[in-house]
Design a protein around this motif. Structure first.
Motif, PDB file in Angstrom:
ATOM      1  N   LYS A 291      -5.848 -10.990  11.919  1.00 14.66           N
ATOM      2  CA  LYS A 291      -7.048 -10.173  12.037  1.00 14.66           C
ATOM      3  C   LYS A 291      -6.835  -8.783  11.465  1.00 14.66           C
ATOM      4  CE  LYS A 291      -9.064 -12.591  15.917  1.00 14.66           C
ATOM      5  NZ  LYS A 291      -9.598 -12.498  17.278  1.00 14.66           N
ATOM      6  N   ALA A 292      -5.629  -8.251  11.625  1.00 17.24           N
ATOM      7  CA  ALA A 292      -5.330  -6.925  11.077  1.00 17.24           C
ATOM      8  C   ALA A 292      -5.366  -6.953   9.558  1.00 17.24           C
ATOM      9  CB  ALA A 292      -3.972  -6.451  11.564  1.00 17.24           C
TER      10      ALA A 292
ATOM     11  N   ALA B 121     -11.741  -3.168   4.596  1.00 22.40           N
ATOM     12  CA  ALA B 121     -11.895  -1.717   4.545  1.00 22.40           C
ATOM     13  C   ALA B 121     -11.424  -1.122   3.217  1.00 22.40           C
ATOM     14  CB  ALA B 121     -11.133  -1.070   5.692  1.00 22.40           C
ATOM     15  N   ALA B 122     -10.674  -1.872   2.448  1.00 22.35           N
ATOM     16  CA  ALA B 122     -10.146  -1.358   1.178  1.00 22.35           C
ATOM     17  C   ALA B 122     -11.268  -1.196   0.159  1.00 22.35           C
ATOM     18  CB  ALA B 122      -9.086  -2.301   0.640  1.00 22.35           C
ATOM     19  N   SER B 123     -11.138  -0.171  -0.651  1.00 21.35           N
ATOM     20  CA  SER B 123     -12.131   0.050  -1.693  1.00 21.35           C
ATOM     21  C   SER B 123     -11.888  -0.911  -2.853  1.00 21.35           C
ATOM     22  CB  SER B 123     -12.054   1.492  -2.185  1.00 21.35           C
ATOM     23  OG  SER B 123     -10.821   1.697  -2.852  1.00 21.35           O
TER      24      SER B 123
ATOM     25  N   TYR C 252      -1.546  -5.234   3.035  1.00 19.63           N
ATOM     26  CA  TYR C 252      -2.688  -5.059   3.922  1.00 19.63           C
ATOM     27  C   TYR C 252      -2.269  -5.003   5.388  1.00 19.63           C
ATOM     28  CZ  TYR C 252      -5.849  -5.584   0.018  1.00 19.63           C
ATOM     29  OH  TYR C 252      -6.521  -5.394  -1.154  1.00 19.63           O
ATOM     30  N   TYR C 253      -1.146  -5.622   5.742  1.00 23.44           N
ATOM     31  CA  TYR C 253      -0.669  -5.560   7.122  1.00 23.44           C
ATOM     32  C   TYR C 253      -0.094  -4.181   7.442  1.00 23.44           C
ATOM     33  CZ  TYR C 253       1.553  -6.928  11.473  1.00 23.44           C
ATOM     34  OH  TYR C 253       1.924  -7.009  12.786  1.00 23.44           O
ATOM     35  N   PHE C 254       0.636  -3.593   6.488  1.00 24.39           N
ATOM     36  CA  PHE C 254       1.265  -2.296   6.704  1.00 24.39           C
ATOM     37  C   PHE C 254       0.500  -1.158   6.028  1.00 24.39           C
ATOM     38  CE2 PHE C 254       4.857  -5.276   7.081  1.00 24.39           C
ATOM     39  CZ  PHE C 254       5.222  -4.977   8.387  1.00 24.39           C
ATOM     40  N   ARG C 255      -0.750  -1.363   5.720  1.00 23.69           N
ATOM     41  CA  ARG C 255      -1.547  -0.385   4.974  1.00 23.69           C
ATOM     42  C   ARG C 255      -1.603   0.963   5.681  1.00 23.69           C
ATOM     43  NH1 ARG C 255      -7.803  -0.166   4.663  1.00 23.69           N
ATOM     44  NH2 ARG C 255      -8.110   1.219   2.915  1.00 23.69           N
ATOM     45  N   ASN C 256      -1.894   0.962   6.963  1.00 20.10           N
ATOM     46  CA  ASN C 256      -2.016   2.225   7.701  1.00 20.10           C
ATOM     47  C   ASN C 256      -0.671   2.951   7.772  1.00 20.10           C
ATOM     48  OD1 ASN C 256      -4.720   1.708   8.119  1.00 20.10           O
ATOM     49  ND2 ASN C 256      -4.346   0.650  10.051  1.00 20.10           N
TER      50      ASN C 256
END
Length: 74
Positions: free
Chosen positions: A2-3, A10-12, A62-66
């Motif tokens: 889900k993350a 949310a990515a552009s 995408y999992y570690f994006r933040n």
């Protein structure tokens, strides 16, 4: 999972294109590395390794994006 889906939505568009290009490069490099160390010359195996490494790169991003954004801000 889900993350990963949440961050991918949310990515552009520009960010998605950059990640796609980077994953293509990563997949090609992993494929060349695999072919260098083995003498297997199978088209199907080459495609599986290339696509699998691209998927791993994109999922990891995408999992570690933040976390990556926090590190880059410092």
């Amino acid at each position: 999972m889900k993350a990963i889906e949440k961050n991918e939505k949310a990515a552009s568009r520009k960010e998605r294109e950059i990640i796609l290009i980077l994953s293509l490069i990563f997949g090609d490099l992993i494929n060349k590395l695999f072919l260098k160390f083995t003498s297997i010359d199978s088209f199907i195996l080459t495609m599986i390794i290339g696509i699998g490494s691209m998927y791993c790169f994109q999922s990891g991003y995408y999992y570690f994006r933040n976390d990556i954004k926090k590190i880059l801000k410092r």
